[in-house]
Design a protein around this motif. Structure first.
Motif, PDB file in Angstrom:
ATOM      1  N   ARG A  91       0.838  -1.214   0.000  1.00 48.47           N
ATOM      2  CA  ARG A  91       0.000   0.000   0.000  1.00 48.47           C
ATOM      3  C   ARG A  91       0.863   1.250   0.000  1.00 48.47           C
ATOM      4  N   SER A  92       1.920   1.247   0.815  1.00 44.92           N
ATOM      5  CA  SER A  92       2.778   2.431   0.871  1.00 44.92           C
ATOM      6  C   SER A  92       3.502   2.627  -0.458  1.00 44.92           C
ATOM      7  N   ARG A  93       3.949   1.518  -1.090  1.00 44.52           N
ATOM      8  CA  ARG A  93       4.585   1.643  -2.404  1.00 44.52           C
ATOM      9  C   ARG A  93       3.588   2.163  -3.431  1.00 44.52           C
ATOM     10  N   ALA A  94       2.359   1.675  -3.369  1.00 43.44           N
ATOM     11  CA  ALA A  94       1.327   2.136  -4.312  1.00 43.44           C
ATOM     12  C   ALA A  94       1.035   3.618  -4.113  1.00 43.44           C
ATOM     13  N   GLN A  95       0.977   4.036  -2.855  1.00 45.14           N
ATOM     14  CA  GLN A  95       0.738   5.458  -2.586  1.00 45.14           C
ATOM     15  C   GLN A  95       1.920   6.299  -3.068  1.00 45.14           C
ATOM     16  N   ALA A  96       3.146   5.795  -2.873  1.00 43.03           N
ATOM     17  CA  ALA A  96       4.324   6.530  -3.342  1.00 43.03           C
ATOM     18  C   ALA A  96       4.312   6.633  -4.867  1.00 43.03           C
ATOM     19  N   ILE A  97       3.989   5.531  -5.541  1.00 41.55           N
ATOM     20  CA  ILE A  97       3.931   5.551  -7.003  1.00 41.55           C
ATOM     21  C   ILE A  97       2.837   6.502  -7.478  1.00 41.55           C
ATOM     22  N   ALA A  98       1.686   6.455  -6.808  1.00 44.44           N
ATOM     23  CA  ALA A  98       0.590   7.355  -7.182  1.00 44.44           C
ATOM     24  C   ALA A  98       1.001   8.809  -6.963  1.00 44.44           C
ATOM     25  N   GLY A  99       1.694   9.091  -5.849  1.00 43.31           N
ATOM     26  CA  GLY A  99       2.160  10.452  -5.585  1.00 43.31           C
ATOM     27  C   GLY A  99       3.150  10.912  -6.643  1.00 43.31           C
ATOM     28  N   GLU A 100       4.083  10.027  -7.015  1.00 40.42           N
ATOM     29  CA  GLU A 100       5.056  10.373  -8.055  1.00 40.42           C
ATOM     30  C   GLU A 100       4.354  10.638  -9.376  1.00 40.42           C
ATOM     31  N   MET A 101       3.369   9.788  -9.701  1.00 36.61           N
ATOM     32  CA  MET A 101       2.640   9.980 -10.958  1.00 36.61           C
ATOM     33  C   MET A 101       1.860  11.297 -10.934  1.00 36.61           C
ATOM     34  N   ARG A 102       1.252  11.607  -9.766  1.00 37.45           N
ATOM     35  CA  ARG A 102       0.527  12.880  -9.662  1.00 37.45           C
ATOM     36  C   ARG A 102       1.475  14.059  -9.864  1.00 37.45           C
ATOM     37  N   GLU A 103       2.650  13.984  -9.198  1.00 38.92           N
ATOM     38  CA  GLU A 103       3.625  15.067  -9.340  1.00 38.92           C
ATOM     39  C   GLU A 103       4.115  15.180 -10.778  1.00 38.92           C
ATOM     40  N   LYS A 104       4.398  14.027 -11.400  1.00 35.08           N
ATOM     41  CA  LYS A 104       4.875  14.025 -12.784  1.00 35.08           C
ATOM     42  C   LYS A 104       3.817  14.608 -13.721  1.00 35.08           C
ATOM     43  N   GLN A 105       2.559  14.155 -13.530  1.00 32.91           N
ATOM     44  CA  GLN A 105       1.486  14.663 -14.386  1.00 32.91           C
ATOM     45  C   GLN A 105       1.231  16.145 -14.125  1.00 32.91           C
ATOM     46  N   ALA A 106       1.340  16.558 -12.851  1.00 33.58           N
ATOM     47  CA  ALA A 106       1.160  17.979 -12.543  1.00 33.58           C
ATOM     48  C   ALA A 106       2.269  18.803 -13.190  1.00 33.58           C
ATOM     49  N   ALA A 107       3.516  18.289 -13.145  1.00 36.56           N
ATOM     50  CA  ALA A 107       4.631  19.004 -13.779  1.00 36.56           C
ATOM     51  C   ALA A 107       4.428  19.070 -15.295  1.00 36.56           C
ATOM     52  N   GLU A 108       4.016  17.937 -15.893  1.00 28.37           N
ATOM     53  CA  GLU A 108       3.754  17.930 -17.338  1.00 28.37           C
ATOM     54  C   GLU A 108       2.613  18.882 -17.681  1.00 28.37           C
ATOM     55  N   ALA A 109       1.564  18.858 -16.868  1.00 32.92           N
ATOM     56  CA  ALA A 109       0.428  19.751 -17.121  1.00 32.92           C
ATOM     57  C   ALA A 109       0.851  21.203 -16.957  1.00 32.92           C
ATOM     58  N   GLY A 110       1.691  21.484 -15.947  1.00 35.87           N
ATOM     59  CA  GLY A 110       2.175  22.854 -15.753  1.00 35.87           C
ATOM     60  C   GLY A 110       3.031  23.309 -16.926  1.00 35.87           C
ATOM     61  N   ALA A 111       3.915  22.416 -17.398  1.00 36.42           N
ATOM     62  CA  ALA A 111       4.757  22.765 -18.543  1.00 36.42           C
ATOM     63  C   ALA A 111       3.899  22.986 -19.784  1.00 36.42           C
ATOM     64  N   THR A 112       2.931  22.100 -19.998  1.00 41.60           N
ATOM     65  CA  THR A 112       2.033  22.250 -21.148  1.00 41.60           C
ATOM     66  C   THR A 112       1.222  23.538 -21.023  1.00 41.60           C
ATOM     67  N   ASN A 113       0.766  23.825 -19.805  1.00 35.61           N
ATOM     68  CA  ASN A 113      -0.007  25.042 -19.557  1.00 35.61           C
ATOM     69  C   ASN A 113       0.846  26.276 -19.851  1.00 35.61           C
ATOM     70  N   LYS A 114       2.101  26.271 -19.381  1.00 33.55           N
ATOM     71  CA  LYS A 114       2.998  27.425 -19.634  1.00 33.55           C
ATOM     72  C   LYS A 114       3.271  27.573 -21.127  1.00 33.55           C
ATOM     73  N   ARG A 115       3.502  26.441 -21.806  1.00 33.58           N
ATOM     74  CA  ARG A 115       3.762  26.479 -23.242  1.00 33.58           C
ATOM     75  C   ARG A 115       2.551  27.038 -23.982  1.00 33.58           C
ATOM     76  N   LEU A 116       1.337  26.558 -23.613  1.00 32.19           N
ATOM     77  CA  LEU A 116       0.121  27.056 -24.269  1.00 32.19           C
ATOM     78  C   LEU A 116      -0.125  28.528 -23.953  1.00 32.19           C
ATOM     79  N   GLU A 117       0.147  28.917 -22.685  1.00 28.30           N
ATOM     80  CA  GLU A 117      -0.010  30.326 -22.328  1.00 28.30           C
ATOM     81  C   GLU A 117       0.955  31.191 -23.113  1.00 28.30           C
TER      82      GLU A 117
END
Length: 177
Positions: A91-117
């Protein structure tokens, strides 16, 4: 004359039950003692040791079964504890992986958002420049159109075409107000 009767018959024609007759008591007591003694010896030498060994064997089997059950219980509790630990780790590994994926997707979304802006800002700036250029050109044309229109109106009213410099000065004077 009286008929001879056997001495086994009780007076009055009723015969007594032989074991209750007193002359048979000593032999009955002897056979009772011998039978009891024989039965006691058989029980003490053969039956009771066998029964005792059966009880001892059953008691040993029961205690062995209880010991085995306790071992199995301890093994199952240890396995359950290991399972719970592995489950918690998973469970802790799954939560860590989910957190990493959220951070990665948030970073990608932020970069995409900045590029589009940035793209939108560039397009907006280009559109504003285009609008400003069009407005400037239109304002220059408005002056020319206003001068031509004023000249045409004056010519129509008075019948002669006015001087182009006078019309341009009048339009310029009106547009400054």
């Amino acid at each position: 004359m009286a008929e001879p009767t056997a001495h086994t018959e009780a007076p009055g024609g009723h015969r007594a039950f032989p074991p209750f007759e007193s002359q048979h008591f000593p032999s009955q007591l002897l056979w009772l003692a011998l039978t009891f003694l024989l039965l006691y010896v058989l029980m003490a030498r053969f039956a009771l040791p066998r029964i005792g060994s059966i009880f001892a064997e059953r008691s040993k089997r029961i205690s062995d079964d209880l010991a085995a059950a306790n071992r199995f219980k301890e093994q199952s509790e240890a396995a359950n504890a290991a399972y719970q630990k592995e489950l918690a780790d998973a469970r802790s590994r799954a939560q860590a992986i989910a957190g990493e994926m959220r951070e990665k997707q948030a970073a990608e979304a932020g970069a995409t958002n900045k590029r589009l802006e940035a793209q939108l800002h560039d397009k907006l700036a280009a559109a504003e420049q285009s609008i400003a250029g069009t407005r400037t050109a239109a304002m220059q044309n408005v002056g020319t159109i206003a001068a031509e229109t004023a000249a045409a109106i004056v010519e129509r009213l008075i019948g002669t075409a006015p001087n182009a410099q006078d019309v341009a000065a009048a339009v310029s004077d009106v547009s400054k107000r």
